[in-house]
Design an enzyme around this catalytic site. Structure first.
Site, mmCIF file in Angstrom:
data_model
loop_
_atom_site.group_PDB
_atom_site.id
_atom_site.type_symbol
_atom_site.label_atom_id
_atom_site.label_comp_id
_atom_site.label_asym_id
_atom_site.label_seq_id
_atom_site.Cartn_x
_atom_site.Cartn_y
_atom_site.Cartn_z
ATOM 1 N N GLU A 1 -47.320 98.783 76.508
ATOM 2 C CA GLU A 1 -47.780 97.876 77.501
ATOM 3 C C GLU A 1 -49.174 97.469 77.600
ATOM 4 O O GLU A 1 -49.542 96.237 77.768
ATOM 5 C CB GLU A 1 -47.187 98.250 78.738
ATOM 6 N N TYR B 1 -48.351 95.341 87.504
ATOM 7 C CA TYR B 1 -46.978 95.095 86.344
ATOM 8 C C TYR B 1 -46.933 96.306 85.438
ATOM 9 O O TYR B 1 -45.844 96.826 85.324
ATOM 10 C CB TYR B 1 -47.583 93.880 85.321
ATOM 11 N N ASP C 1 -44.786 89.956 84.994
ATOM 12 C CA ASP C 1 -45.927 89.561 84.140
ATOM 13 C C ASP C 1 -45.671 87.954 83.780
ATOM 14 O O ASP C 1 -44.758 87.538 84.507
ATOM 15 C CB ASP C 1 -45.903 90.222 82.621
#
Length: 378
Positions: free
Chosen positions: A57, A140, A158
């Protein structure tokens, strides 16, 4: 406890102009069914442990999925767990990150790994609240780790999610506003907590939202509406607002900076310099460079002032590099110098091969990296 006032209905508290309330729960089944047949095979999905999810991520911020794959594989081979990352020297993890840019991301990864070792016994936390305490982790990323690795019913909002939810609801709020993002997070949170007992699988639902935004309701160009699992009830499509939603405030124009870059070398060595610990490209090694465009004679004087004795100089083709808020327009020279042991103290004059292997040089200078070994004409 779920706030029953939501009743699975999105009611953004940000002054939006939605025509009607929208039942978020009807998104779940068609989306998860679609994901079962359309999910891409990605290396971090094979075994969605918290460490893999976290690293992927962070890498995927500002970077395309296909570009991330080889970096992810290299990073995981060298630093396979939190303990290895926490113990890794700075030059090593910066080199592993080379090419991904935004180097503060990997510095934060390292700092957070140290936190995890010291405060959590080496185990990555499984709640959003605890994840948010870690360096470099925002709402997020915390939601992504908690939902994908631990299957917690929490959202991960996101840019992809903001876009697809805004479109399916025909919500014309400005998605660049934090109030809009927060309202969407609250609405999705309420729905997920309710629907987790009705077949919603948090890790699948959140990844499917991201996948839909990446593959169908794409960020650039026209969305592939006939392929969308929400085709029949997408309000932006039904109201012919696909071209106007999402609403997104235009970013400020990037500042233009002109720079002169120097590839200074003798037969085997190249000159590098470590940038300051704060600011753009903080702490990385760079080819020597100055603000403004220097003519050839000015360039030679600069090289002499750095402690070198120039033999030949050759201009290189101009190049450009784009950062988030600034754009470099670069002119460059490759300068052959006599062998020296006395450049200025802040300059590293190292073997070219070692420079390539051991030091993280920003991709801003990639256009000139091949000049380390080029032949300089008379």
């Amino acid at each position: 406890m779920v706030d029953l006032r939501f009743r699975d209905i999105v009611r953004f508290s940000c002054g939006c102009n939605m025509v009607a309330d929208f039942e978020l729960k009807k998104l779940v089944k068609p989306l998860q069914d679609w994901f079962d047949g359309h999910a891409r095979v990605l290396p971090w999905r094979d075994d969605p442990k918290a460490y893999k999810v976290w690293i992927s991520e962070i890498m995927l911020q500002q970077t395309r999925v296909e570009a991330v794959k080889p970096y992810f594989a290299r990073f995981m081979e060298a630093l396979p767990d939190v303990e290895a990352l926490a113990a890794c020297p700075e030059d090593r993890y910066l080199k592993l990150w080379e090419g991904l840019g935004y180097y503060n991301r990997v510095r934060n990864l390292h700092a957070a790994a140290e936190q995890i070792m010291e405060q959590y016994g080496g185990t990555i936390p499984d709640t959003v609240e605890e994840l948010l305490r870690l360096k470099g982790i925002g709402s997020y990323t915390a939601g992504a780790i908690a939902s994908i690795a631990y299957n917690r019913p929490v959202p991960a909002v996101d840019g992809n999610v903001l876009r697809v939810i805004s479109r399916v609801c025909a919500d014309d709020s400005d998605i660049m506003k934090q109030s809009v993002r927060s309202a969407m997070e609250r609405s999705l949170q309420a729905m997920m907590e309710t629907e987790v007992t009705n077949g919603l699988i948090p890790r699948k639902f959140n990844q499917a939202l991201m996948e839909l935004g990446a593959m169908v309701c794409v960020p650039n160009g026209a969305p592939h509406c006939p392929e969308c699992p929400w085709y029949g009830f997408c309000e932006a499509r039904l109201q012919d607002k696909i071209d106007t939603i999402p609403v997104k405030t235009r970013a400020k124009a990037r500042r233009i900076e002109e720079r002169t870059v120097f590839v200074i070398r003798d037969g085997e060595h190249v000159a590098l310099r470590k940038r300051p610990a704060k600011g753009l490209l903080a702490g990385l090694y760079e080819l020597l460079n100055v603000s403004g465009i220097l003519e050839q004679q000015e360039a030679l004087e600069y090289v002499k002032n750095q402690g070198f004795s120039p033999i030949r100089i050759q201009a290189l083709a101009p190049a450009r590099h784009i950062f988030s808020h600034v754009e470099w327009h670069m002119h460059a020279y490759v300068v052959l110098v006599e062998e020296t042991t006395a450049p200025k103290e802040n300059i590293l004059f190292t073997e070219a091969q070692k420079a390539v292997e051991n030091y993280a040089v920003p991709s801003a200078f990639s256009a000139y990296w091949n000049a380390i070994k080029m032949e300089i004409k008379e």
